[in-house]
Design a protein around this motif. Structure first.
Motif, mmCIF file in Angstrom:
data_model
loop_
_atom_site.group_PDB
_atom_site.id
_atom_site.type_symbol
_atom_site.label_atom_id
_atom_site.label_comp_id
_atom_site.label_asym_id
_atom_site.label_seq_id
_atom_site.Cartn_x
_atom_site.Cartn_y
_atom_site.Cartn_z
ATOM 1 N N LYS A 352 0.829 -1.213 0.000
ATOM 2 C CA LYS A 352 0.000 0.000 0.000
ATOM 3 C C LYS A 352 0.861 1.259 0.000
ATOM 4 O O LYS A 352 0.576 2.248 -0.676
ATOM 5 C CB LYS A 352 -0.921 0.001 1.225
ATOM 6 N N ALA A 353 1.931 1.236 0.775
ATOM 7 C CA ALA A 353 2.814 2.408 0.847
ATOM 8 C C ALA A 353 3.448 2.710 -0.496
ATOM 9 O O ALA A 353 3.610 3.872 -0.897
ATOM 10 C CB ALA A 353 3.904 2.178 1.890
ATOM 11 N N ALA A 354 3.807 1.700 -1.271
ATOM 12 C CA ALA A 354 4.400 1.910 -2.581
ATOM 13 C C ALA A 354 3.416 2.585 -3.512
ATOM 14 O O ALA A 354 3.767 3.498 -4.275
ATOM 15 C CB ALA A 354 4.862 0.566 -3.157
ATOM 16 N N GLU A 355 2.144 2.159 -3.464
ATOM 17 C CA GLU A 355 1.141 2.789 -4.330
ATOM 18 C C GLU A 355 0.950 4.254 -3.966
ATOM 19 O O GLU A 355 0.879 5.139 -4.824
ATOM 20 C CB GLU A 355 -0.191 2.027 -4.210
ATOM 21 N N ASN A 361 4.134 11.323 -5.876
ATOM 22 C CA ASN A 361 5.126 11.853 -6.802
ATOM 23 C C ASN A 361 4.471 12.471 -8.022
ATOM 24 O O ASN A 361 4.892 13.519 -8.524
ATOM 25 C CB ASN A 361 6.088 10.751 -7.234
ATOM 26 N N GLU A 362 3.371 11.806 -8.532
ATOM 27 C CA GLU A 362 2.676 12.366 -9.695
ATOM 28 C C GLU A 362 2.041 13.703 -9.356
ATOM 29 O O GLU A 362 2.098 14.660 -10.141
ATOM 30 C CB GLU A 362 1.609 11.377 -10.165
ATOM 31 N N ALA A 363 1.439 13.820 -8.136
ATOM 32 C CA ALA A 363 0.808 15.092 -7.726
ATOM 33 C C ALA A 363 1.860 16.191 -7.578
ATOM 34 O O ALA A 363 1.622 17.354 -7.926
ATOM 35 C CB ALA A 363 0.059 14.882 -6.403
ATOM 36 N N LYS A 364 3.035 15.847 -7.056
ATOM 37 C CA LYS A 364 4.114 16.831 -6.910
ATOM 38 C C LYS A 364 4.541 17.394 -8.259
ATOM 39 O O LYS A 364 4.790 18.587 -8.428
ATOM 40 C CB LYS A 364 5.341 16.213 -6.220
ATOM 41 N N GLY A 365 4.618 16.537 -9.312
ATOM 42 C CA GLY A 365 5.023 16.996 -10.639
ATOM 43 C C GLY A 365 4.008 17.969 -11.212
ATOM 44 O O GLY A 365 4.363 18.998 -11.785
ATOM 45 N N ALA A 366 2.712 17.634 -11.060
ATOM 46 C CA ALA A 366 1.669 18.541 -11.588
ATOM 47 C C ALA A 366 1.695 19.871 -10.861
ATOM 48 O O ALA A 366 1.565 20.942 -11.477
ATOM 49 C CB ALA A 366 0.286 17.869 -11.432
ATOM 50 N N LEU A 367 1.858 19.841 -9.542
ATOM 51 C CA LEU A 367 1.898 21.078 -8.759
ATOM 52 C C LEU A 367 3.082 21.952 -9.179
ATOM 53 O O LEU A 367 2.957 23.177 -9.289
ATOM 54 C CB LEU A 367 2.000 20.734 -7.269
ATOM 55 N N ALA A 368 4.222 21.351 -9.455
ATOM 56 C CA ALA A 368 5.394 22.126 -9.865
ATOM 57 C C ALA A 368 5.154 22.820 -11.190
ATOM 58 O O ALA A 368 5.554 23.974 -11.391
ATOM 59 C CB ALA A 368 6.614 21.193 -9.964
ATOM 60 N N GLU A 369 4.496 22.131 -12.151
ATOM 61 C CA GLU A 369 4.217 22.764 -13.437
ATOM 62 C C GLU A 369 3.314 23.970 -13.265
ATOM 63 O O GLU A 369 3.540 25.039 -13.855
ATOM 64 C CB GLU A 369 3.568 21.749 -14.375
ATOM 65 N N VAL A 370 2.274 23.837 -12.423
ATOM 66 C CA VAL A 370 1.337 24.954 -12.210
ATOM 67 C C VAL A 370 2.072 26.148 -11.573
ATOM 68 O O VAL A 370 1.904 27.306 -11.976
ATOM 69 C CB VAL A 370 0.152 24.486 -11.329
ATOM 70 N N GLN A 371 2.851 25.869 -10.564
ATOM 71 C CA GLN A 371 3.582 26.956 -9.898
ATOM 72 C C GLN A 371 4.550 27.657 -10.850
ATOM 73 O O GLN A 371 4.711 28.877 -10.817
ATOM 74 C CB GLN A 371 4.362 26.405 -8.706
#
Length: 722
Positions: A352-355, A361-371
């Motif tokens: 579960k922790a791996a998922e 990590n995917e949410a962090k990438g999207a947030l960085a693009e928006v910022q």
């Protein structure tokens, strides 16, 4: 006679050299207050010999030397020269023109000169007597002097009238003559007092003289008694010394035997002491070992008791440990079951922790693009705002600059017109200025070169002046040493000459005879006066002569008889005379082979120098005495010739026929034979010392003259440099 010129340099306010020319007619010196008019009169008064500094308006004589300003350095000397036309020979000197000069250095040295020749202040004063020109003359009248003369004392007025009448010189001479006469009167009074005092002393001195003669006679008797007492005491002391030496030998033998016994006992004592020390060391080692064993025993017993208690405690804990092991094993079995369940749950949770990590990590990438997009847009908006504001500011600035540029253009047009007119004027003056600048640069370079040359020359002169000071110091030391050596040599020469003239060291009868030498031309002198000998043979010749050295040489037998009568009459003692007329055939030395023996130097008469007329006297006294180099060779020669030859060695041993030998330490305090040689040597030394002293003094005078020349050159160079 009239004043021609005054030359001043370094006096009061006259820093530079200045010459006042006075032509026939009227010449005046005018100027405002403080310009130095009075300094000219002071200079004239000073050069004519004024010594009272108050008359020169100063506190000390160094105040007349230029003391410097903010821009000028002080000078080292003051110089004033005054020149008179002496065509009418009003001044008592054979010159058509007379220049009197005075120079004063800061060191205090003062110099006067007349026409360049050094002189005394007295010479200057005498030169201007009865001319009205001297420092007290009526030709120099300062401020307030008229009133002072009119209201002065009659004596002061009379001095002026005497000067004008021309009788000052004679009054001065009269005063000097009166003073000398007064001094001579005082001297005569003193001489009379001394003569009267000496006359009173004549009679007491005669009595004292008689007493002194009696005293001298008694003293001679006392001397004989002293000699006899000395001989008796010497004999007694010799006997006592022999007894003491015997006692000393016995005591010395006892001391030696006791010393040997002491050394033997000391060796045995040292051996016993060494053995005792070895035994004490062994006892100490045994005691230390016993103490260590006792300590080790107590320590081991304590350790045994501790081990026994530990064994007893270990047996009591053994059962408790067995029960504890059983309980722990049961707990281990239960924990193993729990561990298996936990591992299963851990596997599920890891998946579960791996998922969840992947989604984060995917949410962090999207947030960085928006910022990133937000930051880019904000930067673009901010840049556009800044551009708008800058454009507005630039617009306002351009408007203000345009109005300013219009004003500046108008001013520049006016300035351009002015510059064009100045440029035209500058171009016309440019050539003239360039030529002037070039000339000034050349002049500046020339002056700089001159200053550098003068400074270099001054440095060399200063070094030369320092060299003169060092040379003067060395020469002064040399003069002092030469003077000391000259005085020592002169004192020695005077002493020896005095002894020789008074015939000190000779017998009383000899001295009395030689006192008659001036009154009796037949007396030639003692033997020591007629012979000369080298220093290396003096001891041998004086030993060979013995008492004959005091024999008196006379021209003939009549003189000898006359002097013998003189001695008898006055009871002065005895003397031996050698008349030249009776000593004509001295005996020849008959054993010439002796002179060929080893160590033989020659006959004694061949080793002395004398005039031809005294050869027989020298041969009579020394012609049969052989001089030998050493006593060993003399003894060998005496044995070979059966003790029939009289010989003397260079060290003073005397061997006479028959075998007797005289010798020992040669003590010759009188040195009768060597006095003449010492006088000649001292005269030569005195002459050399005098020449050295004169040369040193001449060198000092030459160095001083060169130093004064260098000083004058330095002052002239400094003045030129300034």
């Amino acid at each position: 006679m009239y004043l021609k010129s005054i030359e001043v340099q370094g006096f009061k306010s006259f820093a530079n050299k200045i010459v006042f020319q006075f032509h026939q007619g009227i010449t005046g010196i005018v100027g405002p207050n403080g310009s130095g008019k009075s300094n000219v009169a002071d200079a004239v008064r000073w050069v004519l010999g004024e010594q009272r500094i108050k008359q020169l308006r100063g506190e000390s004589m160094q105040d007349v030397i230029f003391s410097g300003t903010e821009l000028r350095k002080p000078l080292g000397y003051a110089y004033v020269g005054i020149t008179f036309d002496n065509a009418d020979h009003k001044l008592a000197i054979d010159y058509q023109e007379v220049t009197v000069a005075r120079r004063l250095y800061r060191s205090g040295e003062s110099e006067y000169s007349i026409n360049g020749t050094p002189c005394r202040l007295k010479d200057v004063n005498e030169l201007f007597y009865d001319t009205g020109i001297g420092k007290e003359g009526y030709s120099i009248i300062g401020q307030g002097q008229i009133e002072k003369i009119l209201s002065g004392k009659p004596e002061e007025k009379r001095e002026l009238f005497d000067e004008a009448a021309g009788i000052v010189k004679f009054k001065k001479r009269k005063a000097i003559a009166q003073k000398k006469l007064e001094d001579e009167k005082n001297n005569l009074v003193r001489v009379k007092d001394i003569l009267s005092e000496l006359e009173k002393q004549v009679e007491p001195l005669e009595k004292q003289s008689d007493k002194a003669k009696i005293y001298l006679k008694k003293k001679e008797e006392l001397k004989e008694y002293d000699v006899n007492v000395f001989l008796l005491e010497n004999k007694k002391l010799t006997e006592q010394l022999d007894g003491i030496e015997g006692s000393y030998k016995i005591a010395e033998e006892d001391y030696n035997s006791t010393t040997q016994l002491y050394d033997k006992i000391k060796v045995e004592y040292d051996e016993i002491q060494t053995h005792i020390e070895e035994l004490e060391q062994e006892i100490e080692c045994t005691r230390n070992a016993l103490t260590d064993a006792s300590v080790t025993r107590g320590k081991l017993e304590g350790e045994i008791n501790v081990l026994k208690e530990q064994i007893k405690g270990a047996k009591g804990n053994e059962q408790h440990f067995r029960e504890r092991i059983t309980a722990i094993q049961e707990q281990i079995a239960g924990k193993e079951g729990e561990r298996a369940k936990i591992l299963e749950n851990k596997t599920v949770l890891d998946a579960k922790a791996a998922e969840l990590e992947k989604e984060r990590n995917e949410a962090k990438g999207a947030l960085a693009e928006v910022q990133q997009r937000i930051e880019t847009l904000n930067a673009a908006i901010e840049e556009d705002k800044n551009q708008i504001i800058a454009m507005l500011n630039e617009r306002a600035t351009i408007k203000s600059k345009m109005s300013s540029f219009d004003t500046m253009m108008e001013q520049l047009r006016i300035r351009k017109a002015e510059l064009n007119s100045r440029l035209l004027r500058a171009r016309s003056d440019e050539a003239e200025r360039d030529a002037e600048i070039k000339a000034l640069q050349e002049e500046f370079q020339s002056i700089s070169d001159q200053i550098a040359a003068v400074n270099t020359h001054l440095a060399a002169l200063e070094e030369q002046s320092q060299t003169f000071r060092e040379r003067l110091t060395n020469k002064d030391n040399e003069v002092r040493e030469s003077q000391a050596g000259y005085q020592r040599c002169k004192s020695q020469l005077d002493t020896i000459s005095n002894l020789t003239e008074r015939y000190e060291g000779y017998g009383n009868s000899i001295q009395k005879i030689m006192e008659q030498k001036e009154h009796n031309k037949g007396i030639i002198g003692v033997v020591a006066d007629i012979i000369k000998v080298d220093k290396e043979y003096e001891t041998a010749i004086e030993t060979a002569l013995g008492g004959s050295i005091q024999n008196i040489v006379t021209e003939d037998e009549e003189t000898a008889k006359k002097m013998i009568g003189f001695l008898k009459k006055n009871r002065f003692g005895r003397a031996t005379f050698l008349p030249l007329t009776s000593i004509t055939r001295p005996q020849e030395f008959k054993m010439a082979n002796v002179l060929n023996e080893k160590g033989a130097i020659g006959l004694a008469d061949s080793l002395v120098r004398t005039d031809a007329r005294y050869k027989n006297v020298a041969k009579t006294m020394l012609g049969r005495i052989v001089v030998v180099d050493h006593i060993d060779n003399a003894v060998n020669i005496a044995k070979k010739y059966n003790y029939s030859v009289r010989m003397v060695t260079l060290e003073g041993e005397l061997l006479v026929p028959g075998g007797a030998i005289s010798g020992g330490a040669f003590k010759n305090n009188s040195n009768l034979l060597g006095r003449r040689r010492e006088i000649e040597e001292l005269e030569q030394k005195l002459k050399a010392a005098k020449e050295q002293l004169d040369a040193a003094n001449a060198d000092i005078e030459n160095i001083k003259a060169e130093r004064n020349h260098v000083r004058n050159t330095i002052e002239e160079e400094k003045a030129a440099l300034q």
